[in-house]
Design an enzyme around this catalytic site. Structure first.
Site, short mmCIF file in Angstrom:
data_model
loop_
_atom_site.label_atom_id
_atom_site.label_comp_id
_atom_site.label_asym_id
_atom_site.label_seq_id
_atom_site.Cartn_x
_atom_site.Cartn_y
_atom_site.Cartn_z
N ASP A 82 0.90 -1.16 0.03
CA ASP A 82 -0.06 0.05 -0.20
C ASP A 82 0.98 1.18 0.27
OD1 ASP A 82 -2.57 -1.20 0.16
OD2 ASP A 82 -2.22 -1.87 2.14
N ASP B 60 -3.43 13.22 22.13
CA ASP B 60 -2.48 13.38 21.25
C ASP B 60 -2.63 13.80 19.80
OD1 ASP B 60 -0.89 12.02 23.24
OD2 ASP B 60 -1.01 9.96 22.27
#
Ligand code: NAP
Length: 266
Positions: free
Chosen positions: A45, A148
């Protein structure tokens, strides 16, 4: 039929690429980097993401096709042992296409305005300190995110980073973007929605990082640190990616093959 090709640099991919060139020569297919009809990716990918970014200026003219050599290869539907069949089809049959939605990202920073397209996702994250980010949806205040970071993915990217964050797997026929949280802080003082959100086409999300200095962003496999970001807007892009299909490649079968089992059920 004119094609261009991008391959991973490992031994298997290089070997398959050589075989592919031999076969296409025998079948009279032309390699044309300037104006291809088909962009072939040989690898995983990551290679297909590279091929997409290298050709994003001509998405309306090209279709993509992946041959996968070992890695997950979620986007790649051809195996190296099918090269002869593939090249035969390329030289004798027109391909059908299927379109997948993309994500458009616009970033306004101190000294620059940036625009990107993503095939999988965009992430914004701060490694050193909690990322504090005002979030608006369709120009209305939504939340003040602390944590985060956030991941905004396309339907075909929903099986990538998004899935690791607990996001849903979305069929690419649903023209949408998904927002998933990375380790949000939720307590008596700070609150986020705490669930992945799915935005339809024509909706948009705006992010306003409150941290001073550099913030890290990723666009698919690409990473950048950007100084003093003022705003980030994400929405379903007008452009789409087209994949070439010589045979059916159902999305849910691919999800099963990639994440559950690629052997047939008894
Ligand atoms: P990478 O290490 O090259 O890729 C990580 C894994 O994600 C590889 O196994 C890759 O497949 C697979 N992948 C990529 N796109 C996918 C998709 N649409 N559906 C399912 N799996 C997919 O990482 P990278 O170069 O930094 O970033 C490339 C992509 O990796 C990102 O766009 C992101 O989606 C994914 N990623 C995932 C995580 C995570 O899950 N925690 C973290 C970072 C990045 P191949 O082996 O075939 O290349």
């Amino acid at each position: 039929m004119k094609y261009t090709l991008i391959h991973r640099d490992d031994d298997v991919s290089v070997q398959i690429t050589k075989q592919f060139y031999q076969l296409t020569q025998q079948h009279g297919l032309i390699k044309d980097e300037a104006s291809p009809d088909l962009v072939i990716s040989i690898g995983g990918d990551g290679t297909l993401l590279e091929a997409f970014h290298a050709n994003q200026h001509r998405l309306d003219q090209v279709a993509f096709l992946g041959i996968h050599t070992g890695h997950l290869g979620f986007y790649a539907d051809w195996h190296p042992n099918e090269l002869e069949e593939l090249v035969h089809l390329m030289s004798t049959e027109p391909f059908k296409t299927t379109e997948y939605p993309l994500l458009e990202i616009k970033i306004t920073a101190d000294s620059e305005n940036l625009a990107f397209l993503a095939l999988n996702e965009f992430t914004v994250k701060n490694i050193e300190k909690t990322l504090v980010m005002k979030v608006k949806i369709n120009n209305d205040d939504f939340e003040m995110f602390r944590g985060d970071g956030l991941c905004i993915s396309t339907p075909s990217g929903s099986t990538g980073y998004n899935k690791s964050l607990g996001g849903a797997v979305i069929h690419p026929k649903l023209e949408s973007i998904q927002i998933s949280e990375m380790a949000s802080i939720n307590n008596r003082v700070y609150r986020t929605v705490g669930a992945p959100l799915l935005l339809p086409k024509h909706h948009h999300i705006d992010l306003f990082p409150q941290n001073k200095g550099e913030v890290g962003v990723t666009i698919d496999h690409l990473h950048r640190q950007i100084n003093n970001i003022q705003s980030i807007q994400c929405k379903v892009a007008e452009d789409k990616i087209r994949f070439a299909r010589y045979r059916p490649f159902p999305f849910w079968k691919r999800v099963r093959d990639s994440f559950i089992d690629n052997q047939h059920l008894d």
